[in-house]
Design an enzyme around this catalytic site. Structure first.
Site, PDB file in Angstrom:
ATOM      1  N   SER A 140       0.767  -1.042  -0.029  1.00  0.00           N
ATOM      2  CA  SER A 140       0.026   0.043  -0.122  1.00  0.00           C
ATOM      3  C   SER A 140       1.215   1.178  -0.396  1.00  0.00           C
ATOM      4  O   SER A 140       2.051   1.637  -0.872  1.00  0.00           O
ATOM      5  CB  SER A 140      -0.493  -0.090   1.560  1.00  0.00           C
ATOM      6  OG  SER A 140      -2.695   0.826   1.463  1.00  0.00           O
ATOM      7  N   ASP A 267      -9.930  -4.191  -5.643  1.00  0.00           N
ATOM      8  CA  ASP A 267      -9.368  -3.251  -4.031  1.00  0.00           C
ATOM      9  C   ASP A 267     -10.480  -1.453  -4.065  1.00  0.00           C
ATOM     10  O   ASP A 267     -10.115  -0.589  -5.378  1.00  0.00           O
ATOM     11  CB  ASP A 267      -7.647  -2.523  -4.666  1.00  0.00           C
ATOM     12  CG  ASP A 267      -7.503  -2.024  -3.264  1.00  0.00           C
ATOM     13  OD1 ASP A 267      -8.044  -1.472  -2.235  1.00  0.00           O
ATOM     14  OD2 ASP A 267      -5.740  -2.048  -3.295  1.00  0.00           O
ATOM     15  N   HIS A 295      -7.585  -5.188  -0.833  1.00  0.00           N
ATOM     16  CA  HIS A 295      -6.582  -4.727  -0.197  1.00  0.00           C
ATOM     17  C   HIS A 295      -6.329  -4.880   0.308  1.00  0.00           C
ATOM     18  O   HIS A 295      -6.210  -5.429   1.531  1.00  0.00           O
ATOM     19  CB  HIS A 295      -7.218  -2.454  -0.039  1.00  0.00           C
ATOM     20  CG  HIS A 295      -6.417  -2.230   0.238  1.00  0.00           C
ATOM     21  ND1 HIS A 295      -5.749  -1.475  -0.588  1.00  0.00           N
ATOM     22  CD2 HIS A 295      -5.763  -1.266   1.752  1.00  0.00           C
ATOM     23  CE1 HIS A 295      -4.086  -0.530  -0.017  1.00  0.00           C
ATOM     24  NE2 HIS A 295      -4.268  -0.803   1.226  1.00  0.00           N
TER      25      HIS A 295
END
Length: 326
Positions: A140, A267, A295
């Site tokens: 991320s 996501d 995610h």
């Protein structure tokens, strides 16, 4: 040593949708690996903590950069580090500033485009680690910062690492930032802001910083928080300047290090508009866009599922590079 094969990701039929595939994996968090914590002084007179697996001489090392408000205890970090330990590889999770449970010394914190932080950490590791090849993975926020560093460095990144991987990076921070302020995503934002605002307010109190405390307290979106704190503290001219300059997508075409890029199409943090277009990525990038995964979820198997797929995919990617370089 037998390593797992690289198989495409397919979300289990019993876990539908991007939100469930994001949230349910948190309930499957593995036991904590046997970390040993080391404190490093930074080039600007601050410090961070790095959590290491027990060292195996002669084995490859995987450096994992965590996501927003993550740490070495995050579900993805535990899963990867336990998988590395199981095959005799080495692993380390450096913490971004203020994410190891201890506030850092300076007013500055960390941000999505902090490629300079990635750079000095990897340079330090490369200068001291002589046991085997070094690989870097980012999740991320950590993945976005890693990709930006890889693009900025080009071929020079190879002096520090042999390969890289980025998992669910928010490649276009403006697209992702706006998405996190809408609908169900506001629940994720609320969770992030609970700790981000507390840390920011503590820093302002300690450093007597001339920032608008009321604006930070009232922030209910990442847009508002980044505009009130992240951008001014880290030298950006407001949130839109920060999001534009910190995004990694423009740097993908300059990456020369073998890099695996994984983004799930469902996501909720990274909408399709943020994903690279044909021609955005250099030939060094292997891009995988599974339909599911959420995610940083990527749960696999029968109910209640495991977090095995992502560590296996990353290890297969790094092992393939290691075989080519030895």
């Amino acid at each position: 040593m037998s390593l797992p094969p690289a198989t495409p990701y397919r979300a289990p039929a019993w876990l539908p949708g991007g939100h469930l595939q994001t949230i349910w994996p948190l309930a499957r968090t593995p036991r904590l690996p046997p970390y040993s914590r080391v404190r490093w002084e930074t080039p600007d007179d601050d410090f961070i903590h790095a959590d290491w697996l027990p060292l195996n001489d002669g084995a490859p090392l995987v450096v994992l950069f965590h996501g927003l408000e993550g740490d070495s205890r995050s579900h993805y970090a535990r899963a990867l580090m336990r998988s590395l330990a199981a095959i005799g590889w080495n692993g380390v999770v450096p913490h971004f500033r203020g994410c190891s449970g201890r506030p850092n010394r300076l007013l500055r914190a960390y941000h999505s485009g902090d490629s300079a932080e990635i750079g000095w950490i990897l340079a330090r590791i490369a200068s001291r680690y002589r046991h085997g090849p070094v690989f870097a993975a980012g999740v991320s926020l950590g993945g976005n910062a890693l990709l930006k560093w890889l693009g900025e460095q080009g071929a020079a990144a190879g002096r520090h690492i042999a390969g890289a991987a980025a998992i669910c990076p928010p490649l276009d921070l403006t697209v992702s930032g706006m998405a996190l302020g809408q609908g169900f995503n506001r629940l994720y934002t609320h969770r992030f802001l609970r700790t981000l605002k507390a840390k920011a307010l503590d820093k302002i109190a300690v450093h007597k910083a001339a920032l608008d405390v009321d604006r930070i307290r009232r922030a209910h979106t990442l847009y508002a928080f980044d505009d009130a704190f992240t951008a001014p503290v880290h030298g950006f001219d407001g949130v839109l300047d920060y999001w534009q300059r910190a995004s990694s997508r423009p740097w993908l075409k300059h990456i020369a290090t073998p890099t695996l890029l994984i983004n799930a199409r469902n996501d909720p943090f990274v909408p399709p508009a943020a994903l690279p277009l044909p021609g955005d990525c250099s030939k060094a990038i292997t891009q995988e866009l599974p339909d599911g995964g959420g995610h940083v979820g990527f749960l696999a198997g029968a109910f209640p599922g495991t977090l095995d797929w992502l560590p296996e995919r990353l290890i297969a990617h790094f092992a393939r590079i290691a075989r080519r370089t030895t």
